[in-house]
Design an enzyme around this catalytic site. Structure first.
Site, PDB file in Angstrom:
ATOM      1  N   THR A 219       0.847  -1.199   0.000  1.00  0.00           N
ATOM      2  CA  THR A 219       0.000   0.000   0.000  1.00  0.00           C
ATOM      3  C   THR A 219       0.878   1.244   0.000  1.00  0.00           C
ATOM      4  OG1 THR A 219      -1.929   1.051   1.044  1.00  0.00           O
ATOM      5  CG2 THR A 219      -0.308   0.071   2.526  1.00  0.00           C
ATOM      6  N   ASN A 220       0.309   2.389   0.256  1.00  0.00           N
ATOM      7  CA  ASN A 220       1.098   3.631   0.310  1.00  0.00           C
ATOM      8  C   ASN A 220       0.589   4.470   1.476  1.00  0.00           C
ATOM      9  OD1 ASN A 220      -1.067   5.482  -0.715  1.00  0.00           O
ATOM     10  ND2 ASN A 220      -0.898   4.104  -2.475  1.00  0.00           N
ATOM     11  N   ARG A 221       1.199   5.629   1.665  1.00  0.00           N
ATOM     12  CA  ARG A 221       0.921   6.385   2.890  1.00  0.00           C
ATOM     13  C   ARG A 221      -0.291   7.299   2.785  1.00  0.00           C
ATOM     14  NH1 ARG A 221       5.913   9.585   3.892  1.00  0.00           N
ATOM     15  NH2 ARG A 221       4.621  10.448   5.550  1.00  0.00           N
TER      16      ARG A 221
END
Ligand code: CTP
Length: 420
Positions: A219-221
């Site tokens: 995923t990402n932030r």
């Protein structure tokens, strides 16, 4: 969505026997999603306590132009405020006075501002709605009727009183309109004043999660805060909003929400809805790569996993740009850590966007996770505008300010608003 989600109402209460009915109106407005700030005159407090409104309203009731220390108004967000009447009036979407007594009408018509309520009425540029209530003799007095006519001429909205039982057992005209009528009139004014009324806005938010196996993801932030702020701001400005989000964040009722997880699910949710939207804001951070062959079970530690083969996801924003119906406004985001403007400008062109919101996500106070954002807005007409550090809600409004709603005199005018 509750009809009044996020709309700011100043509820002024003057001193009449029907002041107690303002309590019910306050509660109903809050239930309808409004942010209600109450202002009571001194006379009003002889009939009903400020505490009641503090408990039921959205913030402590205000009663004075000057605080206890003489330097500012009491109550409200942050307690003492230096100039509460201008602040209250400026941020209000509607000032509603229940009941509007003969004295209040007289002062307002004459431009007298000797307390917080009358000062707010003079300071605001928001629509004003008053619900007069008084004894029949007073209601019928030429002075009152002339004041009312003056106020109407100046654009003040009035919910006329009804006939019925008055204080002291008398019957006649002058009884405060039923709360339902007052709420309906307030709702109508607020709905009509939203600048995105009737505009269909599709917003994406959050970072996608691409499965590695049954429990692990890439995923990402992205927190989804900016996308959610845009959806909420658009709804509050009258738009019909659909939000496709990867987060579990709560969303005000009335916004259509589609919860998704992966880039493929995001595409599946957005693409069929895209052609019906007047405005699409792609705030989601969609994965560019996903595991090629995710395991449908948990990979055991002992098995080891030295590398994960990835395949590119489909950048469907490019498709949206290519197939964009006439008049639709397509807004993308660019999360960058270097060459912000150059990279964002290239994305704007490559993806066929009307506007791109460029974020330098290497800054600690902007971009991912935090509540503030600093962005540069680039549009297809070549304008580049640096936004200050501001809350994500403020940036949401700045983005929406650049999206012109369709109007009847401009049938094909859903386009980027060019700053003068
Ligand atoms: N986007 C998309 N589909 C993808 C990737 C991105 O629709 N598979 C959209 C995002 O929602 C965003 C815009 O494209 O509005 C830009 O995303 P970004 O990740 O900044 O750009 P990329 O094109 O992925 O370029 P790069 O990763 O090289 O910066």
């Amino acid at each position: 969505m509750p009809a009044l989600t996020g709309r700011r109402i100043v509820l002024g209460v003057a001193g009449g026997i029907s002041a107690y009915k303002a309590v019910e109106i306050c509660r109903r407005l809050v239930d309808a999603g409004a942010f209600v700030s109450t202002v009571l005159t001194d006379d009003a407090q002889r009939f009903i306590g400020a505490l009641t409104f503090s408990a039921l309203g959205s913030e402590p009731a205000r009663t004075s132009l000057f605080g206890a220390d003489g330097h500012g108004g009491n109550g409200g967000e942050g307690g003492n405020e230096p100039i509460p009447h201008t602040r209250l009036g400026r941020r209000a979407d509607l000032v509603l006075v229940v009941p509007a007594t003969a004295k209040l009408l007289g002062k307002y018509a004459a431009g007298i501002s000797d307390d917080l309520l009358t000062a707010t009425l003079l300071a605001t540029r928001a629509p004003v709605l008053i619900a007069p209530a008084m004894h029949t003799e007073m209601w019928e007095h030429p002075a009152v009727q002339e004041n009312l006519a003056t106020l109407r001429r100046r654009g003040v909205h009035v919910v006329d009183p009804e006939s019925g039982r008055l204080a002291g057992g008398d019957t006649g005209e002058g009884r405060l309109a039923a709360p339902e009528r007052i709420i309906a009139a307030a709702t109508e004014i607020l709905t009509a004043s939203g600048d995105l009324r009737g505009v269909r806005v599709l917003v994406t938010a959050g970072g996608t999660r691409e499965p590695i196996d049954a429990v692990r993801v890439i995923t990402n932030r992205s927190s989804g805060k900016q996308g959610h702020a845009i959806a909420e701001a658009a709804a509050q400005r009258g738009a019909d909003v659909t939000l496709v989000t990867t987060t579990e964040r709560s969303v005000p009722a009335g916004i259509e929400v589609v919860r998704v997880s992966t880039a493929a699910e995001m595409e599946e949710a957005v693409v069929p809805r895209a052609s019906a939207a007047d405005v699409i804001v792609m705030a989601a951070a969609i994965a560019d790569f996903r595991p090629l062959a995710p395991a449908d079970r948990k990979i055991k530690k002992d098995e080891g996993l030295s590398e994960i083969a990835l395949e590119p996801t489909h950048d469907f924003l490019v498709d949206l740009g290519r197939t964009k119906p006439a008049g639709q406004v397509l807004v993308g985001f660019a999360a960058e850590t270097e060459d912000l403007v150059e990279n964002a400008a290239a994305k704007l062109t490559r993806k066929g966007l009307d506007l791109i919101v460029a974020n330098d996500v290497s800054q600690p106070d902007a971009g991912f996770e935090v509540d503030t954002n600093r962005a540069i807005l680039l549009d297809s007409l070549g304008s580049i505008e640096e936004q200050p550090l501001q809350t994500k809600r403020e940036l949401a409004d700045a983005i929406l300010d650049r999206v012109r709603p369709k109007t009847t005199d401009q049938p094909d005018s859903a386009e980027i608003r060019k700053d003068p």
